[in-house]
Structure formats: C-alpha cells, structure tokens
Design an enzyme around this catalytic site. Structure first.
Site, PDB file in Angstrom:
ATOM      1  N   HIS A 200      -5.061  15.137   6.965  1.00 35.58           N
ATOM      2  CA  HIS A 200      -4.824  16.184   7.967  1.00 35.58           C
ATOM      3  C   HIS A 200      -6.107  16.662   8.620  1.00 35.58           C
ATOM      4  O   HIS A 200      -6.165  16.896   9.819  1.00 35.58           O
ATOM      5  CB  HIS A 200      -4.159  17.397   7.314  1.00 35.58           C
ATOM      6  CG  HIS A 200      -2.724  17.182   7.036  1.00 35.58           C
ATOM      7  ND1 HIS A 200      -2.015  17.947   6.151  1.00 35.58           N
ATOM      8  CD2 HIS A 200      -1.871  16.281   7.525  1.00 35.58           C
ATOM      9  CE1 HIS A 200      -0.782  17.515   6.105  1.00 35.58           C
ATOM     10  NE2 HIS A 200      -0.663  16.503   6.929  1.00 35.58           N
ATOM     11  N   GLU A 441       1.017 -11.357  10.611  1.00 32.49           N
ATOM     12  CA  GLU A 441      -0.020 -10.868   9.696  1.00 32.49           C
ATOM     13  C   GLU A 441      -0.100 -11.715   8.435  1.00 32.49           C
ATOM     14  O   GLU A 441      -0.926 -11.473   7.562  1.00 32.49           O
ATOM     15  CB  GLU A 441       0.183  -9.386   9.367  1.00 32.49           C
ATOM     16  CG  GLU A 441       1.560  -9.002   8.881  1.00 32.49           C
ATOM     17  CD  GLU A 441       1.725  -7.480   8.724  1.00 32.49           C
ATOM     18  OE1 GLU A 441       0.740  -6.743   8.817  1.00 32.49           O
ATOM     19  OE2 GLU A 441       2.870  -7.054   8.484  1.00 32.49           O
ATOM     20  N   ASP A 465      -4.132  -7.220   8.089  1.00 37.05           N
ATOM     21  CA  ASP A 465      -3.579  -8.035   6.998  1.00 37.05           C
ATOM     22  C   ASP A 465      -3.860  -9.515   7.211  1.00 37.05           C
ATOM     23  O   ASP A 465      -4.139 -10.233   6.256  1.00 37.05           O
ATOM     24  CB  ASP A 465      -2.063  -7.808   6.875  1.00 37.05           C
ATOM     25  CG  ASP A 465      -1.772  -6.567   6.066  1.00 37.05           C
ATOM     26  OD1 ASP A 465      -2.392  -6.402   5.003  1.00 37.05           O
ATOM     27  OD2 ASP A 465      -0.943  -5.755   6.497  1.00 37.05           O
ATOM     28  N   CYS A 512      -2.344  -5.369  17.235  1.00 39.35           N
ATOM     29  CA  CYS A 512      -2.351  -3.952  16.853  1.00 39.35           C
ATOM     30  C   CYS A 512      -3.236  -3.673  15.643  1.00 39.35           C
ATOM     31  O   CYS A 512      -3.251  -2.569  15.130  1.00 39.35           O
ATOM     32  CB  CYS A 512      -0.926  -3.453  16.601  1.00 39.35           C
ATOM     33  SG  CYS A 512      -0.109  -4.280  15.235  1.00 39.35           S
TER      34      CYS A 512
HETATM   35  C1  PEP Z   1      -2.226  -4.873  10.335  1.00 35.28           C
HETATM   36  O1  PEP Z   1      -2.005  -5.382   9.231  1.00 35.28           O
HETATM   37  O2  PEP Z   1      -3.115  -5.280  11.108  1.00 35.28           O
HETATM   38  C2  PEP Z   1      -1.435  -3.720  10.791  1.00 35.28           C
HETATM   39  C3  PEP Z   1      -1.547  -3.253  12.010  1.00 35.28           C
HETATM   40  O3  PEP Z   1      -0.615  -3.123   9.899  1.00 35.28           O
HETATM   41  P1  PEP Z   1      -1.085  -2.153   8.710  1.00 35.28           P
HETATM   42  O4  PEP Z   1      -2.526  -1.816   8.952  1.00 35.28           O
HETATM   43  O5  PEP Z   1      -0.192  -0.977   8.777  1.00 35.28           O
HETATM   44  O6  PEP Z   1      -0.858  -3.000   7.505  1.00 35.28           O
HETATM   45 MG    MG Z   2      -0.191  -4.936   8.157  1.00 36.10          MG
END
Ligand code: PEP
Ligand code: MG
Length: 613
Positions: A200, A441, A465, A512
């Site tokens: 937070h 991933e 990942d 992402c």
């Molecule tokens: C990732 O693995 O790149 C991803 C965006 O998911 P997380 O970080 O939530 O595992």
């Molecule tokens: Mg991930």
C-alpha cells in the site's frame, strides 16, 4: 543543509532497495518510529468491566472518525478509488466478529481493553503474516494499524510527533494512512525497511507523486535524524551523507528528471508512434482498482493486463462471489475512458498462494494458473460469468495464464462456451464476440505458437515467467538473480517466434512482462515487431517518449542484429552501442552511465527489470 553533527557521521553510505515511486528527493532524514506499546495483561476488577467497555466503544468510535477523515483526505487528494484502502480498514474496524471477540475478552476474562484489542487483532495479524503472499502481509499491516489506532485512543496518545516539512521520512514500515497524512505535511519522499512494489505504501506514494524506496533491509538502523539524504526512487538507491561530488551529480540529475517529467506530461495525449509512423499500443498493467485513474493520467491505451488474482488475495478467500467480482470488473471497465481492458483470469499458485492452498515443493512448476482453474470449475465459472456480465459495460478481453498445452486452451474454451450457453438461457446479456487470449509464458507455447495461435484471438507475452522457464532461473531467488536476464538470446528468439506466428495467423501479440517497462529495452521489442506493449503506469511516459523518438526501421535493424548473436553479453553490447548512437532513452536523459548487467539498477538501465515478488 548539512547537519551540524554530520562531521562525526559516516560519509557516503549507499543503501539499496526497490524504487517504487520515481523521482529524486534531497533533504534531511526524519526517523519515524512507531513507539511499540507495552501491553500489560493486567486484569481489571469486575466492577470496572462496564466502564472499560465504554472506553473501548469510545476509542473505536474515535478511530472510526480518524479513518473517515483520512479517507476523505485521500479522496480529495487522489480521488475516490484511493480512499478504498481506508474504507476497507473501516470495514475491518466495524467487523462484528472482531468487536465481539474483543468485548468478550474484556467481559469474560476481565482483560483491560488495550490488551483485549491487542490480543484479538494480533491473532488475526499473525495468521495473515504466516502467508508467503505479499498481499496478505499488507493486510496484516492494516490490522496492526487498526490495533495501534484503537490502543492509542484508549491511552489518549498523540499519533505523530511533529514531522518536519521537507524531510525524507524513514520508517520500518508505513501504513497507507501514514503516508497520506505525511504528504499533507509536505514531506519530500519516504524510505522503508520493508514492503514491496505492490504494498500500500508504494501504491500511495506513486499516486501522491512522492519518490519512495522500500525494502532497504534496515535503513532505519543506518540513518540518524537530520542526516543529509538523497533518495533516488528511479534506481531504488538512498545516499546518506553523500560527498559533494554525489550531491552535485544529483542536483543535476534531479533537474534533468524534473525537465523530463514536464516534457513527458506533454506526451500524455499523444500516441506512442515512431518517427516513421509505426503506431504502438501502449497499455497499463494494473493490479488494483484504485490504480485505474492512472490509465488516463499517464496516457495509456487501455489496460493490457489486469491481474484479477489480487482481488482474491486481498480478500483472503477463494470464494469471492460472482456478484462481488462483477461489481469490481464493471466498475473498472466503466472507469476506463478509452481502450480495451484485458482481464487475466485468476493466476494463483507459484508465489501467489492463498494460505488455505495446498503446499508444493516446486510451486512455479506446480499447480498454477489455468491448471488450478480447470481443476476447480467452482472458481472458474463464477469468474467467467462475472467477466461476461461486465463485458456489457465496456470493452473486455479475457487472458488465460500459464497455458502450456493445447488441450488446456481447448478445455478452457469449452468451459467458456458452456458458461455462455448458461447465460443465454438465463437471458443475461454479454459481449458474444469477446476475445480470448493466451499468456505466452511457458516455452512450449512459444515453440508451438502457430498451433496455439489457431486456438486463440490474441497472445500476451509474459516475459517475467517466460524468462524464468526458458532459462530455468527462479525469478524470485536472489542467489541466481544475475542469471535471470530478459535479454538472453533464447528469450528474444522466443519473443520473435511468437510475434511471427501471430503475424502469420493474423492475431495480435502483446507483451505484458516487466521488460516492457524498461525504456532501454523498448527499441529491441519494437524492432522484433511487437505492436502492443503494456507497462506499469508510472513507466508509460518514459516508454512512450522513447517510442516517439526512434525509427521503426532502425529498431528493426537492431533486432535483426541481436537475433544473430548467441550470448546475452553480445546483445547488451549491441544495444548499448545503439543507444549511444540514438541517445533518446531515460538513461541518457538523466546523464547515467550505461552499466550493462549490473544487478538491481532498476528501470531505465540495461539491468534486468527488478520485480518485487
Ligand atoms: C509474466 O509472467 O510476465 C506476467 C506478466 O505475469 P506475472 O508477472 O503476473 O506472473
Ligand atoms: Mg506470469
């Protein structure tokens, strides 16, 4: 500004942590210690029970008034969603079960009220702390904050000693309430011993625009009140009593950063487009509803990744009802002014374990993401129903985590189809054309990207990942942290294979993972052909600035070159050379030296993007 006593103090101590809110602050240290209460288990006389309960009621009522006030300050400064943290604390404070347990402790066991509050809430706190999840630990600190507040009111203690304006606050930990109130007193930034990027205090610091570094492993022991401090929220570094050369360097760096922020503010309404006209969609990665206003604030093209598991982790239970989820998702899509919202269905497992869940020896290779969802339709179906219902209120895409096998995506589609049929029968409206995507991933998906592309509407590369699975390096393990590198040629080739398959099959591919937040990496990503990138909101301006400064053609040449080399070191050298010839990135703007492969340098350098686990 140098403190009189500083001659006797050690010069140039450098502390490292996680930079969670960008910016540079220079000023004196203020050490905020929450005095721990001596809680005595003194029993009270039976005749005093009623008056003790009366005192307790008054202290709870006063705490309630405080929290309402803090919520209204948060709302005034940051808008309604940010006040939610305090509304959640108010709900905990009013929880009948908790209040009656405390009263029972006073009435039945004749405990004094302060002890009863501490005893009951400490039990809740410990249970939450026992979890490995950062989200639960954050919940535990909310509970500690409530207990602290009630006990102080019972003792009629003051909440803060006078905080000096224009100081940098050092604390073991800060609650969301602390930081809102401190910001009203004009502090320059804050540094905590504990906490992570999603705690937070980090979220509030970002929202308030206060530079912050957390997880410094004991900064409060190494700093004294009045020490002269430089806080670098970009790099996650804190310099205590720096020498003149460091001060000069940082005065320059701060001026450059301030110019950069001003310059970037002009970009909010402009598209992320290269100089030769290649448009990139730059979306935001979010975890909390309270962050949604940042989509507009930082000029993002919608939400590229909303990690829905955080809602469940925050609630601390697996069964968040369809209705509660629907309200949450609906309010999110309604608040996003333009662009699509990509909701990733629950990604539990790995390091995101609920305490009730099954313990595994190797959780990252275990029961995680879609594997849990397919085994537990009681989790998946209500979530799909809630998402489909919300799809009538705004543009939504559904993203499935941890896909490794074609059968999983086919099974997932079968469940989605059956939920749609059920909703049709019930006459509930939803977007029939909702797009379904797979996270890329796990290497099997990148290797067989053509086959997977035939099954889904879009791909989203989860490089956090993907890197750990391609290189067999645990993303949260300090011992192997320097082996975790997103610029490893194998990772880049997997990205390329995925982008190419997407192009062949005509489906969009986005990225992402955290590497999209590192503006130095962006030339390679754009050159590899990624047309959609999503990043943490605060990094969107620097990524957009870079995209708007480079040429797509040159980025493609760079990508072609890095795909021909076999070692990470060579990739870094090529990228460094390119950045030197094209000095548009944050690193150059801030006058930093490029320090390839130096660990923990944070965003804006070639170091691995740091990510709090
Ligand atoms: C990732 O693995 O790149 C991803 C965006 O998911 P997380 O970080 O939530 O595992
Ligand atoms: Mg991930």
């Amino acid at each position: 500004m140098r403190n009189e006593n500083s001659d006797t103090r050690e010069l140039n101590t450098i502390l490292e942590g996680i930079g969670v809110s960008p910016g540079i602050a220079i000023g004196p240290a203020y050490i905020y210690t929450r005095r721990s209460h001596d809680i005595e288990d003194d029993r009270i006389d039976e005749s005093l029970v009623d008056s003790e309960l009366q005192r307790l009621d008054e202290a709870v009522a006063r705490s309630e008034r405080d929290l309402k006030k803090i919520a209204s300050v948060a709302k005034e400064k940051l808008g309604e969603p940010s006040a939610d943290i305090f509304h959640a604390q108010l709900d905990m404070l009013r929880d009948e079960e908790v209040l009656s347990a405390i009263s029972k402790c006073v009435r039945r066991d004749q405990c004094n009220a302060a002890y009863a509050v501490w005893y009951v809430l400490e039990d809740y706190r410990k249970r939450l702390l026992a979890s490995d999840s950062e989200y639960f630990q954050e919940r535990a600190s909310d509970i500690a904050d409530i207990a602290d507040r009630i006990i102080r009111h019972l003792r009629r203690e003051k909440f803060f000693s006078k905080i000096h304006r224009e100081s940098i606050v050092f604390a073991e930990n800060l609650s969301a309430a602390d930081i809102v109130l401190f910001s009203r007193r004009g502090i320059l930034g804050c540094v905590t011993d504990f906490g992570g990027a999603t705690s937070h205090v980090s979220i509030m610091a970002r929202a308030l625009g206060l530079p912050a570094v957390v997880s410094t492993h004991g900064a409060t022991d190494k700093v004294r009140e009045g020490d002269h401090v430089i806080l670098d929220g970009l790099k996650g570094k804190v310099f205590v009593n720096p020498d003149q050369a460091t001060i000069d360097k940082y005065l320059d760096r701060r001026a450059r950063y301030e110019r950069l922020v001003l310059e970037q503010r002009q970009l909010t309404h402009l598209p992320a487009e290269t100089v030769d006209g290649q448009r990139i969609s730059l979306a935001a990665n979010l975890e909390f509803r309270t962050e949604v206003p940042q989509v507009q604030e930082f000029g993002a093209d919608g939400i590229g990744l909303f990690r829905t598991e955080v809602l469940f982790l925050m609630e601390g239970r697996l069964q968040v009802s369809e209705e509660e989820q629907f309200e949450e998702y609906k309010s999110i899509v309604e608040s996003v002014e333009s662009g699509i919202t990509t909701f990733r269905v629950l990604d539990l497992g790995g390091d995101k374990m609920l305490p009730v869940a099954h313990r595994e020896h190797n959780p990252f290779l275990g029961w995680r993401g879609v594997r849990i969802l397919l085994d537990k339709p009681e989790l998946l179906r209500p979530q799909l129903r809630a998402l489909l219902r919300a799809s009538s209120f705004g543009q939504i895409r559904i993203l499935v985590p941890m896909i490794s096998d074609l059968k999983e995506i086919r099974d997932f589609k079968a469940v989605l189809g059956s939920v749609m049929e059920e909703m049709d029968e019930e006459g509930i409206p939803f977007d029939r054309d909702i797009k379904l995507g797979a996270m890329v991933e796990v290497p099997s998906v990148a290797i067989m990207a053509d086959a997977f592309a035939a099954e889904v509407d879009f791909f989203s590369l989860g490089t956090n990942d993907l890197t750990q699975y391609v290189l067999a390096v645990d993303r949260g393990n300090d011992l192997v942290a320097e082996r975790y590198h997103e610029l490893h040629p194998a990772v880049l080739r997997m990205i390329k294979a995925t982008v190419d398959a997407g192009q062949r099959k005509g489906i969009p591919v986005s990225l992402c993972g955290e590497m999209g937040s590192n503006s130095s990496f962006v030339p390679i990503l754009v050159g590899l052909g990624l047309k959609e990138i999503s990043a943490s909101p605060v990094y969107i301006p620097s990524v957009k600035r870079l995209i708007r400064a480079i040429s797509f053609e040159e980025a493609q040449q760079l990508a072609d070159e890095v795909l021909c080399v076999d070692e990470t070191k060579q990739v870094v050298e090529l990228l460094e050379r390119w950045l030197r010839d094209h000095p548009f990135d944050l690193t150059h703007f801030l006058g930093d030296e490029l320090t390839p492969l130096a660990a923990n340098e944070g965003n804006g350098t070639l170091a691995p993007a740091s990510r709090a686990e």
